[in-house]
Scaffold this active site. Structure first.
Site, PDB file in Angstrom:
ATOM      1  N   ASP B 324       0.832  -1.216   0.000  1.00 41.96           N
ATOM      2  CA  ASP B 324       0.000   0.000   0.000  1.00 41.96           C
ATOM      3  C   ASP B 324       0.862   1.260   0.000  1.00 41.96           C
ATOM      4  OD1 ASP B 324       0.865  -0.843   2.569  1.00 41.96           O
ATOM      5  OD2 ASP B 324      -0.521   0.591   3.494  1.00 41.96           O
ATOM      6  N   GLU B 325       0.263   2.329  -0.460  1.00 41.95           N
ATOM      7  CA  GLU B 325       0.787   3.687  -0.307  1.00 41.95           C
ATOM      8  C   GLU B 325       2.260   3.823  -0.671  1.00 41.95           C
ATOM      9  OE1 GLU B 325      -1.927   5.454   3.248  1.00 41.95           O
ATOM     10  OE2 GLU B 325      -0.290   4.178   3.920  1.00 41.95           O
TER      11      GLU B 325
END
Lengths: 526, 526
Positions: B324-325
């Site tokens: 993620d991210e």
């Protein structure tokens, strides 16, 4: 650990220090005046004492101070490994071995209760081999001991140090409160005591005990035992006279006032039904009850007796009378109330009936030689207050305007509106509490002087013993510094650093204060 | 207390029952099928036993069950006053003295680890003098024991009863998880264990252990001890191999899988610097580091060895790989990365570089005979997933659309988006968690079958041991019922009543679950 290299890069370093450090170490709230030298003195637990100094008007007969000396010694050294050394005296040469505590006025107030006029100022000189803490009264000593204990730090090898310092300190505001609500959820004594500890660590001086409300009546009245028998959640969810006494004394030993709130005429669903207003549905009583019934003489007889007892049980000069959120619909449904309104010429102004009621309660309390605090609605609705009645401002919308109006009328005020800590939200909300400037309203100098202080309110809808302590601390600490420290102490970055360390200290002292943000305390105590 | 009049007005009454009561008593989550008769049977702690029943394929050699029998006996009777009776056998005539537990399949799976395909179904017949709990596997027994213990209640006199009942139960979703984050704050083992207890009380079956992230690396790797030495907050803030083993076994005994997450290529600031991307400021390294460096062979050698160890330490079939991210700014600043991109023909599509990296990690994990879970970005950015890779949907915006897209591509999914419990707000927020219908998205029947379940995530920015447990419970219980019970169990008013009692029961069992709203538990244990 005498020979350990210290971390010279940090001026003041507390145990549990995260990487970032403030030039003011872990001091919280920040003293009014503070001079710290780079020179530091070594201490050792087995060679350090807190004692009554020469010329002090207090001595070993002052159990408040004796208790405080013992307590602060424990806070300073109690959590350390040294306790495991089996009484072996350390060979380390220490430089500071004595903290002398000197009460300079004739009356130390050792056996008194704190009050709105209590002198909490102190002067602390940290020098070697003896440091001196001077104060006019015991209240200043309590605040000064807290500050001294916050100056102490352990280096990486477990040696204790304080920096040479001179501190002159006093509170900016005289009233610095925490509201706890024991009606929506019962709070065990232990939880209240833990939070009194935390209050002392943050130099709060008022516990506003919102003791009863709609959901339950845990206060055990000796005059009206049925109030409690009918109104408590269960017979176990009660505060006996002994419990109440213990709370008051526990608070007194920490320089904290206990102001009880018996909120009327609304918020009284847990009270005796015969003094509540029967609500009507059309022409008949609906079976439900509204606020206190203001048209009965019996109401005022009851209130006189109740407040007589409350005034005796709680030694503080003030009683909080509530007066918030009165719902007029039940009064307006009741034909007897309507008749009474007519007779009094109130028309349909139920706020006049509310004022009529509150004015009579204010008179009762005045006749008992007590002063009153009321929520802002009583002022807003035009009741004639006693000259010394304090108005508590709680509605967030335009609260600055309300402060201006209240003080314009010459009334004293305390501010709660921006500090409703029950209203949680995601993130570092303590910064918004910290950013409040209580005197930031339009008004003259004399108006501003009427603002006695403020309080952080933790209403009880969603808190009980399981989550109260971490939810209150360190968020309330932000309010604590705002009310104690100088107006110009507003650097949020410096505050962050100090508060992070202060929170770790609270944790070491047994307060389950929640984290401010990502990180850790060196002691794994949570 | 044999002769005590019972409160006949309530069908099922638990200890700690507040005034309002559900026809389903304190059951949480509600079983799939449930028949309760008004007839009830008396039990007594000293005349009741949980035993292996006739024909069971498990016996006293199954320590998982022996442990569970002991534990549930304690939950049912342990907090009661009867323990003070000093071994005196009660003279009360009891009607129910035995709960027989029968494993009906040949392999009880007693010594196995739970998995995504574990059979948790059970059948419970409460009759006198013997009740019978049947299940194919130990996992069903664990769920059934919890249900049986929830059927027990104490009347006002302290007598124990259960109602005659027949329950057939199984989970609606196979994956019912709780995410704990031990990187932003370290969580002591005791706290993790307490929350595994609470998970079992709510029939959760996956601990998603977000064990490392930017702020710290508490996982002690035997292959790469330096990861931990450099990445932990302090040498005390670590999970040793023994700690990890203990957590896994503690979870297994409660039918809970432990899925570790080693989130890469982002969220790795606490990792070894030599496998991170050096960020550039103009033509020179800036001194700071970005995501894992995807252009080095050394990276993949390291990852192979790390995941080999992780795959051995954690017995679950799945490893969560994060993803993620990922911040592309550091990659784009680095000339070597730019050169690599050019060579690979990625242009300026850094999401292609991310996919390149993740695909290689997925291959590594597949080569180790493990399956993967990834956060939704990996899917969104177009990486070629393994057929059995599970996509975790976490972004709240249009999450239903994401579920549709993921399952349309034939991928399995788990839902976290509506259940980020770290995002606190004022009020009864559990109701919004409860109101989520995970399959409420546009898709075919076979798409919906790809949704394996969901999880409640408590990210660690603002929680540690001081506040984690009350913040998670009973809010996560809402998610627990949503994932276990039938789709049509949506009555919020009934849920409120059951959950209020369930919360009091958690409290009695040592979980500091916070209150749902105003009220009390009869046991003053908070």
């Amino acid at each position: 650990g005498c020979g350990c290299r210290s971390r010279q890069d940090l001026l003041l370093l507390s145990p549990g220090t995260p990487p970032a450090s403030s030039p003011f170490g872990s001091l919280w709230p920040l003293p009014q005046s503070l001079r710290v030298s780079p020179e530091r003195f070594r201490l050792a637990p087995d060679q350090f004492q807190i004692v009554h100094g020469p010329g002090s008007s207090a001595g070993s007969s002052c159990s408040l101070l004796e208790d405080a000396f013992r307590r602060y010694y424990e806070y300073m050294f109690g959590y350390s490994k040294w306790q495991n050394r089996d009484g072996k005296k350390s060979l380390c040469e220490t430089e500071l071995s004595l903290l002398q505590v000197i009460i300079t006025s004739k009356d130390s107030e050792c056996d008194k209760f704190p009050s709105i006029t209590s002198d909490e100022a102190y002067h602390l000189q940290v020098s070697k081999p003896t440091s001196v803490l001077k104060a006019d009264k015991v209240w200043g000593v309590l605040r000064g001991l807290e500050t001294f204990s916050q100056l102490l730090y352990e280096d990486d090898c477990g040696s204790y140090f304080v920096h040479e310092s001179v501190i002159s300190d006093f509170p900016r505001f005289a009233y610095r409160g925490i509201l706890l609500d024991t009606s929506r959820h019962f709070l065990p004594l232990k939880i209240i005591q833990t939070n009194l500890d935390a209050m002392a660590f943050n130099k709060f001086n008022v516990l506003h005990w919102h003791i009863v409300d709609d959901p339950s009546f845990p206060y055990q009245s000796t005059t009206f035992p049925e109030l409690n028998a009918q109104g408590a959640f269960t017979p176990k969810h009660v505060y006996t006279p002994t419990d109440v006494h213990n709370i008051i004394e526990y608070a007194r030993l920490r320089g904290i006032r206990v102001i009880p709130e018996f909120d009327t005429p609304g918020h009284t669903q847990s009270w005796r039904k015969d003094i509540l207003t029967p609500c009507y549905s059309g022409k008949h009583p609906s079976g439900s009850y509204g606020p206190i019934n203001p048209i009965l003489n019996a109401t005022y007889d009851f209130m006189m007796k109740l407040f007589e007892e409350v005034g005796n049980v709680f030694p503080d000069d003030y009683i909080h009378l509530g007066g918030d959120e009165v719902d007029f619909s039940c009064w307006s449904s009741n034909p007897d109330v309507t008749e009474f309104m007519k007779k009094k010429g109130f028309g349909f102004w139920y706020s006049k009936l509310e004022s009529y009621y509150v004015e009579k309660i204010l008179e009762i309390v005045t006749s008992l030689n007590k002063k009153s605090i009321i929520w802002q609605e009583v002022f807003d609705d035009g009741a004639k207050l006693q000259p010394d009645t304090i108005v508590e401002v709680w509605k967030k919308f335009l609260y600055q305007l309300e402060l201006a109006r209240v003080t314009k009328q010459g009334h004293q005020a305390i501010l709660a509106a921006p500090w409703y800590l029950d209203l949680i939200s995601y993130g570092e909300d303590w910064k918004s509490y910290y950013g409040v400037e209580p005197l930031n309203f339009m008004g003259s100098k004399s108006q501003k002087e009427l603002v006695l202080g403020g309080e952080a309110c933790l209403w009880g809808e969603y808190v009980d013993g399981t989550n109260l302590t971490p939810r209150l601390w360190p968020r309330a600490s932000a309010v604590g510094e705002r009310l104690w420290s100088s107006k110009n102490v507003t650097d949020i970055s410096d505050a962050s650093k100090r508060l992070t360390q202060h929170r770790c200290r609270m944790l070491r002292r047994g307060i389950a204060a929640q984290p401010l943000f990502v990180g850790y305390c060196t002691t794994l105590e949570q």
